[in-house]
Design a protein around this motif. Sequence first.
Motif, PDB file in Angstrom:
ATOM      1  N   CYS A  70     -28.268  22.409   2.827  1.00  0.00           N
ATOM      2  CA  CYS A  70     -29.193  23.545   2.617  1.00  0.00           C
ATOM      3  C   CYS A  70     -29.412  24.285   3.935  1.00  0.00           C
ATOM      4  O   CYS A  70     -28.965  23.835   4.993  1.00  0.00           O
ATOM      5  CB  CYS A  70     -30.542  23.045   2.091  1.00  0.00           C
ATOM      6  SG  CYS A  70     -31.378  21.875   3.173  1.00  0.00           S
ATOM      7  N   GLY A  71     -30.149  25.388   3.821  1.00  0.00           N
ATOM      8  CA  GLY A  71     -30.468  26.159   5.022  1.00  0.00           C
ATOM      9  C   GLY A  71     -31.315  25.360   5.991  1.00  0.00           C
ATOM     10  O   GLY A  71     -31.127  25.434   7.209  1.00  0.00           O
ATOM     11  N   THR A  72     -32.237  24.595   5.448  1.00  0.00           N
ATOM     12  CA  THR A  72     -33.128  23.794   6.305  1.00  0.00           C
ATOM     13  C   THR A  72     -32.314  22.807   7.132  1.00  0.00           C
ATOM     14  O   THR A  72     -32.548  22.646   8.342  1.00  0.00           O
ATOM     15  CB  THR A  72     -34.147  23.036   5.428  1.00  0.00           C
ATOM     16  OG1 THR A  72     -34.878  23.989   4.653  1.00  0.00           O
ATOM     17  CG2 THR A  72     -35.104  22.211   6.263  1.00  0.00           C
ATOM     18  N   GLU A  73     -31.341  22.155   6.500  1.00  0.00           N
ATOM     19  CA  GLU A  73     -30.505  21.207   7.261  1.00  0.00           C
ATOM     20  C   GLU A  73     -29.697  21.944   8.335  1.00  0.00           C
ATOM     21  O   GLU A  73     -29.561  21.464   9.463  1.00  0.00           O
ATOM     22  CB  GLU A  73     -29.559  20.436   6.329  1.00  0.00           C
ATOM     23  CG  GLU A  73     -28.772  19.381   7.102  1.00  0.00           C
ATOM     24  CD  GLU A  73     -27.647  18.730   6.304  1.00  0.00           C
ATOM     25  OE1 GLU A  73     -27.798  18.508   5.086  1.00  0.00           O
ATOM     26  OE2 GLU A  73     -26.605  18.440   6.941  1.00  0.00           O
ATOM     27  N   THR A 174     -28.970  31.703  15.023  1.00  0.00           N
ATOM     28  CA  THR A 174     -29.725  32.569  14.120  1.00  0.00           C
ATOM     29  C   THR A 174     -29.785  31.968  12.725  1.00  0.00           C
ATOM     30  O   THR A 174     -28.775  31.480  12.201  1.00  0.00           O
ATOM     31  CB  THR A 174     -29.160  34.013  14.076  1.00  0.00           C
ATOM     32  OG1 THR A 174     -30.037  34.817  13.264  1.00  0.00           O
ATOM     33  CG2 THR A 174     -27.764  34.095  13.499  1.00  0.00           C
ATOM     34  N   ASP A 175     -30.975  31.980  12.154  1.00  0.00           N
ATOM     35  CA  ASP A 175     -31.181  31.569  10.771  1.00  0.00           C
ATOM     36  C   ASP A 175     -30.890  32.814   9.923  1.00  0.00           C
ATOM     37  O   ASP A 175     -31.717  33.707   9.815  1.00  0.00           O
ATOM     38  CB  ASP A 175     -32.630  31.103  10.600  1.00  0.00           C
ATOM     39  CG  ASP A 175     -32.986  30.824   9.147  1.00  0.00           C
ATOM     40  OD1 ASP A 175     -32.189  31.176   8.254  1.00  0.00           O
ATOM     41  OD2 ASP A 175     -34.064  30.262   8.903  1.00  0.00           O
ATOM     42  N   ALA A 176     -29.672  32.831   9.362  1.00  0.00           N
ATOM     43  CA  ALA A 176     -29.244  34.014   8.596  1.00  0.00           C
ATOM     44  C   ALA A 176     -29.285  33.734   7.095  1.00  0.00           C
ATOM     45  O   ALA A 176     -28.566  34.372   6.316  1.00  0.00           O
ATOM     46  CB  ALA A 176     -27.844  34.437   9.032  1.00  0.00           C
ATOM     47  N   VAL A 177     -30.166  32.803   6.709  1.00  0.00           N
ATOM     48  CA  VAL A 177     -30.238  32.384   5.302  1.00  0.00           C
ATOM     49  C   VAL A 177     -30.501  33.571   4.368  1.00  0.00           C
ATOM     50  O   VAL A 177     -29.950  33.651   3.281  1.00  0.00           O
ATOM     51  CB  VAL A 177     -31.320  31.281   5.143  1.00  0.00           C
ATOM     52  CG1 VAL A 177     -31.741  31.100   3.700  1.00  0.00           C
ATOM     53  CG2 VAL A 177     -30.804  29.964   5.714  1.00  0.00           C
ATOM     54  N   GLN A 178     -31.345  34.513   4.802  1.00  0.00           N
ATOM     55  CA  GLN A 178     -31.644  35.652   3.922  1.00  0.00           C
ATOM     56  C   GLN A 178     -30.660  36.804   4.096  1.00  0.00           C
ATOM     57  O   GLN A 178     -30.667  37.736   3.288  1.00  0.00           O
ATOM     58  CB  GLN A 178     -33.073  36.169   4.186  1.00  0.00           C
ATOM     59  CG  GLN A 178     -34.155  35.222   3.720  1.00  0.00           C
ATOM     60  CD  GLN A 178     -34.212  35.056   2.193  1.00  0.00           C
ATOM     61  OE1 GLN A 178     -33.655  35.843   1.423  1.00  0.00           O
ATOM     62  NE2 GLN A 178     -34.882  33.997   1.747  1.00  0.00           N
ATOM     63  N   ALA A 179     -29.852  36.741   5.129  1.00  0.00           N
ATOM     64  CA  ALA A 179     -28.978  37.891   5.406  1.00  0.00           C
ATOM     65  C   ALA A 179     -27.571  37.706   4.841  1.00  0.00           C
ATOM     66  O   ALA A 179     -26.949  38.669   4.373  1.00  0.00           O
ATOM     67  CB  ALA A 179     -28.902  38.110   6.915  1.00  0.00           C
ATOM     68  N   MET A 197     -26.727  29.299   6.944  1.00  0.00           N
ATOM     69  CA  MET A 197     -26.749  29.977   5.644  1.00  0.00           C
ATOM     70  C   MET A 197     -27.047  28.982   4.537  1.00  0.00           C
ATOM     71  O   MET A 197     -26.962  27.770   4.754  1.00  0.00           O
ATOM     72  CB  MET A 197     -25.427  30.695   5.398  1.00  0.00           C
ATOM     73  CG  MET A 197     -24.215  29.796   5.407  1.00  0.00           C
ATOM     74  SD  MET A 197     -22.674  30.717   5.364  1.00  0.00           S
ATOM     75  CE  MET A 197     -22.639  31.242   3.677  1.00  0.00           C
ATOM     76  N   SER A 198     -27.400  29.506   3.348  1.00  0.00           N
ATOM     77  CA  SER A 198     -27.796  28.635   2.240  1.00  0.00           C
ATOM     78  C   SER A 198     -27.262  29.205   0.930  1.00  0.00           C
ATOM     79  O   SER A 198     -27.450  30.388   0.639  1.00  0.00           O
ATOM     80  CB  SER A 198     -29.313  28.550   2.192  1.00  0.00           C
ATOM     81  OG  SER A 198     -29.719  27.838   1.055  1.00  0.00           O
ATOM     82  N   GLY A 199     -26.617  28.334   0.127  1.00  0.00           N
ATOM     83  CA  GLY A 199     -25.956  28.791  -1.097  1.00  0.00           C
ATOM     84  C   GLY A 199     -26.878  29.437  -2.115  1.00  0.00           C
ATOM     85  O   GLY A 199     -26.537  30.459  -2.712  1.00  0.00           O
ATOM     86  N   HIS A 200     -28.086  28.855  -2.292  1.00  0.00           N
ATOM     87  CA  HIS A 200     -28.898  29.330  -3.414  1.00  0.00           C
ATOM     88  C   HIS A 200     -29.538  30.689  -3.181  1.00  0.00           C
ATOM     89  O   HIS A 200     -30.202  31.220  -4.068  1.00  0.00           O
ATOM     90  CB  HIS A 200     -29.945  28.270  -3.822  1.00  0.00           C
ATOM     91  CG  HIS A 200     -31.103  28.099  -2.900  1.00  0.00           C
ATOM     92  ND1 HIS A 200     -32.359  28.545  -3.207  1.00  0.00           N
ATOM     93  CD2 HIS A 200     -31.209  27.522  -1.683  1.00  0.00           C
ATOM     94  CE1 HIS A 200     -33.193  28.232  -2.225  1.00  0.00           C
ATOM     95  NE2 HIS A 200     -32.522  27.611  -1.286  1.00  0.00           N
ATOM     96  N   LYS A 201     -29.312  31.259  -2.000  1.00  0.00           N
ATOM     97  CA  LYS A 201     -29.812  32.618  -1.771  1.00  0.00           C
ATOM     98  C   LYS A 201     -28.737  33.653  -2.114  1.00  0.00           C
ATOM     99  O   LYS A 201     -28.988  34.843  -2.070  1.00  0.00           O
ATOM    100  CB  LYS A 201     -30.229  32.805  -0.307  1.00  0.00           C
ATOM    101  CG  LYS A 201     -31.183  31.759   0.221  1.00  0.00           C
ATOM    102  CD  LYS A 201     -32.547  31.799  -0.402  1.00  0.00           C
ATOM    103  CE  LYS A 201     -33.447  30.740   0.255  1.00  0.00           C
ATOM    104  NZ  LYS A 201     -34.783  30.724  -0.304  1.00  0.00           N
ATOM    105  N   LEU A 202     -27.510  33.192  -2.397  1.00  0.00           N
ATOM    106  CA  LEU A 202     -26.455  34.165  -2.714  1.00  0.00           C
ATOM    107  C   LEU A 202     -25.685  33.787  -3.976  1.00  0.00           C
ATOM    108  O   LEU A 202     -24.471  33.891  -4.031  1.00  0.00           O
ATOM    109  CB  LEU A 202     -25.530  34.437  -1.515  1.00  0.00           C
ATOM    110  CG  LEU A 202     -24.579  33.404  -0.940  1.00  0.00           C
ATOM    111  CD1 LEU A 202     -23.339  34.089  -0.395  1.00  0.00           C
ATOM    112  CD2 LEU A 202     -25.211  32.569   0.116  1.00  0.00           C
TER     113      LEU A 202
HETATM  114  N1  PLP Z   1     -34.537  30.088   6.345  1.00  0.00           N
HETATM  115  C1  PLP Z   1     -34.964  31.141   5.640  1.00  0.00           C
HETATM  116  C2  PLP Z   1     -35.101  32.466   6.317  1.00  0.00           C
HETATM  117  C3  PLP Z   1     -35.272  31.002   4.280  1.00  0.00           C
HETATM  118  O1  PLP Z   1     -35.702  32.058   3.584  1.00  0.00           O
HETATM  119  C4  PLP Z   1     -35.133  29.730   3.683  1.00  0.00           C
HETATM  120  C5  PLP Z   1     -35.510  29.526   2.273  1.00  0.00           C
HETATM  121  O2  PLP Z   1     -36.284  30.269   1.705  1.00  0.00           O
HETATM  122  C6  PLP Z   1     -34.669  28.666   4.471  1.00  0.00           C
HETATM  123  C7  PLP Z   1     -34.389  28.872   5.802  1.00  0.00           C
HETATM  124  C8  PLP Z   1     -34.479  27.300   3.889  1.00  0.00           C
HETATM  125  O3  PLP Z   1     -33.309  27.283   3.089  1.00  0.00           O
HETATM  126  P1  PLP Z   1     -33.115  26.103   2.030  1.00  0.00           P
HETATM  127  O4  PLP Z   1     -34.043  26.386   0.908  1.00  0.00           O
HETATM  128  O5  PLP Z   1     -31.677  26.225   1.625  1.00  0.00           O
HETATM  129  O6  PLP Z   1     -33.395  24.849   2.736  1.00  0.00           O
END
Ligand code: PLP
Length: 386
Positions: A70-73, A174-179, A197-202
């Motif tokens: 996930c993005g957090t990891e 950079t935390d580009a999870v939303q980008a 990056m994180s799969g469930h946002k795309l």
């Molecule tokens: N970083 C940002 C900017 C997020 O918006 C999120 C989730 O909302 C995360 C990190 C965490 O991602 P994940 O839910 O995949 O752990």
Amino acid sequence: MKTIYLDNNATTTISPEVLNEMLPYLKEFYGNPSSGHSFGRNLYYKIEQAREKVALLIGAEPEEIIFTSCGTESDNTAIRSAIQLDKKKQHIITTQVEHPAVLNLAKYMERKGYKVTYLPVDRTGKLDIDALMHVIDDEPAIVSIMYANNETGVIFPIAEIGTICRERGILFHTDAVQAVGKVPIDVKKLGVDMLSMSGHKLHAPKGIGALYVRKGCRFFPYLLGGHQEYGQRAGTENLASIVALGKACELALENIPCEQINVAGLRDLLELNLTNKCSDIFINGCGSERLSNTLNISFSNVDSEAFLHRLDKYGICASAGSACSSSSSEPSHVLRAMRVPDAAIHGSIRFSLSRYTIVDEVNTVIDIIPEIINELRGSPIFRNCE
Ligand code: PLP
């Protein structure tokens, strides 16, 4: 009642093409790609294929992509790697408006004795680059600054920060999870060392993410164990979800240019109409570059929880603050950092659209919201506040 889903920054639907692509790897082809037998081993190429697709979306080389859960990891891996590799550097630079995935790790490190600089933003959500220039020469272990804010959609000048860090030889994440998947990204031009990056946002499933680590960047794994991911992230590969993330990245690459226009058109329609029809509202992030899908509005003298509850009755999904903190009535730390006034901060709602949002849904929301606002503002609680 039909659901109108405008909470895509919290999570997205899995796109049908992605689901089709991943299903065989949950059903027939369930082998372990690290197995010695051909039933498992023959699946390994699917991981490499997905790695290529993820890399292509962000302008990276396949070997620079590590699959995570996930993005957090990904965020934790990047920052902990920097800390682990150079214990003498006890300073982390980040911002006041990061996602808890970064912020709570930074606070934890502060409790461990690290110095953490939380860079401020202005009233429009723009990052204070001068504040960065004041602290950067202190040789931090890492600078970790998000690409786009999850609550307001405000985009930060990552390429500019990349140049500042590169000139000084400072590690930049950079935390580009939303980008990722919403804006074109080229890691080479950005000058970042690591990107999450994180799969469930795309439109891929939950439980899969990736971390870009620039070739040549020193790296220490977060999870130690088996030799998966070239020894950089132990744990049996989540093959079906890796395949899904690859497909989601392929679709994003094809769709970003027209999606940016279409989604922005719908977001602007919503923004313009709500601005015209509702009094005393403020668009958070207005005046800054924003993700085309995100609209964060503060409605003065309205309680966001009551507002969300009314929306929910009509099947409309939105959120107040980030999904992770929506169960708490504490106002959003992002809007606090932007100095949104008290009368407005408690009435802040985020709408986030996707490629699957249609104009009829937006029009329905435009019709319903002014009614809800009038009803809430007319309620005794708010009449007493006036
Ligand atoms: N970083 C940002 C900017 C997020 O918006 C999120 C989730 O909302 C995360 C990190 C965490 O991602 P994940 O839910 O995949 O752990």
